[in-house]
Design an enzyme around this catalytic site. Structure first.
Site, PDB file in Angstrom:
ATOM      1  N   ASP A 120      -1.347  -7.734  -5.622  1.00 35.17           N
ATOM      2  CA  ASP A 120      -0.376  -8.371  -4.723  1.00 35.17           C
ATOM      3  C   ASP A 120       0.470  -9.371  -5.496  1.00 35.17           C
ATOM      4  OD1 ASP A 120      -1.277  -7.098  -2.395  1.00 35.17           O
ATOM      5  OD2 ASP A 120      -2.827  -8.601  -2.062  1.00 35.17           O
ATOM      6  N   ARG A 175      -5.297   4.758  -7.791  1.00 31.17           N
ATOM      7  CA  ARG A 175      -5.514   3.988  -6.571  1.00 31.17           C
ATOM      8  C   ARG A 175      -5.951   4.877  -5.408  1.00 31.17           C
ATOM      9  NH1 ARG A 175      -2.477  -0.838  -3.816  1.00 31.17           N
ATOM     10  NH2 ARG A 175      -3.352  -0.633  -1.780  1.00 31.17           N
ATOM     11  N   ARG A 223     -10.605  -0.183  -1.305  1.00 26.13           N
ATOM     12  CA  ARG A 223      -9.598   0.309  -2.262  1.00 26.13           C
ATOM     13  C   ARG A 223     -10.073   0.067  -3.694  1.00 26.13           C
ATOM     14  NH1 ARG A 223      -5.708  -3.258   0.033  1.00 26.13           N
ATOM     15  NH2 ARG A 223      -6.372  -2.315   1.958  1.00 26.13           N
ATOM     16  N   ASP A 252      -5.958  -3.260  -5.954  1.00 25.87           N
ATOM     17  CA  ASP A 252      -4.841  -3.807  -5.201  1.00 25.87           C
ATOM     18  C   ASP A 252      -4.217  -4.891  -6.061  1.00 25.87           C
ATOM     19  OD1 ASP A 252      -3.910  -3.387  -2.516  1.00 25.87           O
ATOM     20  OD2 ASP A 252      -4.281  -5.515  -2.192  1.00 25.87           O
TER      21      ASP A 252
END
Ligand code: GSY
Length: 178
Positions: A96, A82, A91, A94
């Site tokens: 979530d 990452r 990025r 990710d």
């Protein structure tokens, strides 16, 4: 066993590769991916001067508790190298945690339901594909209904670039093949 929903996104490097690798690493004795959405290419929300994201949502069934799940997804993000440039900036990957059953979690490192998910078309569009009638436990509305309020954010379904086939020289003379 709990049902939870994750949102995946990438806008740096080989974006599809990061999503595919993340899903491959989500399996295991304590977690199974039970549904996954298509991949969407989405305009950046928040800090807008960056490349478009690839986003998708997955449904999982897991015996992990929310903070254990957070540790697992953080480990996957790290394993896949990452890189985050700056807050809200580009990025590589990710992950979530959007929803965890109908639970509400509020710690310094984790808030569930994800606090910005109801404003984000890139989350709701992919989630609506796999769970349109799921009711957001705090908003009291289905994902499909929440989606209608955010339709102005740019998004398109993503398809992998076409593979261009080059003719491969035959090692066997063609006449022998007839
Ligand atoms: O937490 C999500 C990271 N992120 C994204 C994203 O995944 N997709 C889009 N379209 N915009 C975003 N802004 C941020 S921050």
């Amino acid at each position: 066993m709990k049902r939870a929903y994750l949102g995946l996104g990438s806008n740096l490097g080989p974006r599809q590769h990061y999503l595919a690798q993340a899903i491959a690493r989500l399996g295991g004795p304590s977690l199974a991916v039970t549904a996954q959405s298509s991949i969407y290419e989405t305009a950046p929300v928040g800090y807008t001067d960056q490349g478009w994201f690839l986003n998708m949502a997955v449904e999982i069934e897991t015996t992990l508790l929310p903070l254990q799940l957070l540790r697992l997804v953080a480990r996957i993000e790290r394993t896949l190298g990452r890189q985050r440039t700056f807050p809200n900036g580009p990025r590589t990957l990710d992950i979530d945690i959007l929803l965890y059953d109908r639970h509400s979690v509020r710690t310094r490192h984790l808030v569930i339901p994800h606090p910005r998910m109801t404003e984000r078309r890139f989350v709701l569009e992919s989630l609506a594909e796999i769970a349109p009638n799921l009711v957001h436990p705090a908003a009291g509305k289905s994902i499909q209904t929440l989606l209608t309020a955010v339709s102005s954010q740019a998004i398109r379904r993503w398809t992998p670039p076409e593979t261009h086939w080059a003719p491969v020289p035959l090692s066997t003379p063609e006449s022998v093949l007839i």
